[in-house]
Design an enzyme around this catalytic site. Structure first.
Site, short mmCIF file in Angstrom:
data_model
loop_
_atom_site.label_atom_id
_atom_site.label_comp_id
_atom_site.label_asym_id
_atom_site.label_seq_id
_atom_site.Cartn_x
_atom_site.Cartn_y
_atom_site.Cartn_z
N ARG A 1 1.24 10.41 1.38
CA ARG A 1 1.64 10.69 2.06
C ARG A 1 2.56 11.50 1.95
O ARG A 1 3.53 12.91 2.15
CB ARG A 1 2.15 10.20 3.15
N LYS B 1 -11.42 0.06 6.19
CA LYS B 1 -10.07 0.17 7.40
C LYS B 1 -10.48 0.24 8.38
O LYS B 1 -11.47 0.85 8.89
CB LYS B 1 -9.38 0.52 6.45
N THR C 1 -3.46 6.50 2.48
CA THR C 1 -3.77 8.12 2.60
C THR C 1 -4.35 8.39 1.82
O THR C 1 -3.45 9.39 1.30
CB THR C 1 -2.47 8.39 3.23
N GLU D 1 0.57 -1.40 0.25
CA GLU D 1 -0.44 -0.17 -0.14
C GLU D 1 0.51 1.12 0.23
O GLU D 1 1.67 1.55 0.80
CB GLU D 1 -1.05 -0.24 1.20
C1 3PG Z 1 -1.96 3.42 8.10
O1 3PG Z 1 -1.75 4.41 7.21
O2 3PG Z 1 -1.86 2.72 7.53
C2 3PG Z 1 -0.59 3.23 9.27
O3 3PG Z 1 -0.39 5.54 9.57
C3 3PG Z 1 0.12 2.35 9.24
O4 3PG Z 1 0.14 3.16 10.51
P1 3PG Z 1 1.51 2.15 11.51
O5 3PG Z 1 2.40 3.11 10.74
O6 3PG Z 1 1.52 2.01 12.64
O7 3PG Z 1 1.77 0.78 11.30
#
Ligand code: 3PG
Length: 207
Positions: free
Chosen positions: A45, A129, A69, A41
């Site tokens: 960001r 999610k 995101t 994924e």
């Molecule tokens: C995401 O975008 O799915 C989460 O920020 C992932 O979270 P993590 O860094 O705690 O795994």
């Protein structure tokens, strides 16, 4: 169940990735595939998300790619054009969800409470999610939601090698996402061996 959902169920663990340098895309893709997780994924960001998705798709046509995101319709378009198989958003944005449904794009929007689950169900969505999983009550919250709603969850946010078993043991959990297998710091430093080892350790949880 859609073919994307079937693939997620099979994979069970989805590395969530932020790319800061396009040169990292191919070694990272190779590392994920060679160590047992042919999926990623790629999050919006960073500004390189769409280009990273495109490079990954071109180099590894069979890898399952989510765009993460995703906050806007423009990002949906950019992700799909680049070759993403599905869209993930941290929250539930009706505009983005409707746009994806209108364009036959699989979207897995984020929810973390009953009201949001019901809104998502109103749009006909069956896979959501659960984000941010740990701060939102973790497996206890998921059990409570699953007792009421006939939907499947992809929890992310605070999942690690130490608690993933608890999530994967729940029938309502389709797959778990997380950055712990390929953290940005290791990607930025090109630590492919370390990432490979983290991916292998994660895959051991599936056997
Ligand atoms: C995401 O975008 O799915 C989460 O920020 C992932 O979270 P993590 O860094 O705690 O795994």
């Amino acid at each position: 169940m859609t073919s994307i959902e079937q693939q997620l169920i099979k994979l069970k663990i989805i590395p969530v990735i932020a790319i800061n340098n396009l040169d990292d895309v191919i070694p990272l893709g190779r590392t994920l595939i060679q160590n047992g997780l042919p999926c990623a994924e790629i999050t919006f960001r960073t500004d390189f998300a769409a280009q990273a998705i495109q490079k990954l798709r071109t180099t590894y046509p069979d890898i399952l790619i989510g765009a993460g995101t995703v906050l806007t319709i423009k990002q949906v378009d950019d992700a799909v054009e680049a070759g993403a198989d599905f869209i993930v958003s941290p929250g539930f944005n009706p505009k983005t969800v409707q746009y994806c449904l209108d364009n036959n794009v699989t979207i897995i929007p984020g929810i973390n409470n009953p009201s949001l689950v019901e809104q998502a169900m109103d749009f006909g969505l069956k896979t959501l999610k659960f984000f941010p999983a740990e701060p939102s009550g973790g497996t206890a919250m998921l059990k409570a939601l699953s007792a009421v709603y006939p939907v499947k969850f992809m929890p992310t946010g605070g999942i690690t090698i130490d608690n993933i078993d608890d999530y994967l043991s729940l029938d309502s959990v389709l797959a778990c996402g997380g950055t712990w297998m390929a953290p940005s710091k290791l990607i930025d430093q090109g630590c492919w061996q370390e990432i490979g080892e983290l991916v292998r350790q994660a895959c051991l949880k599936l056997s």
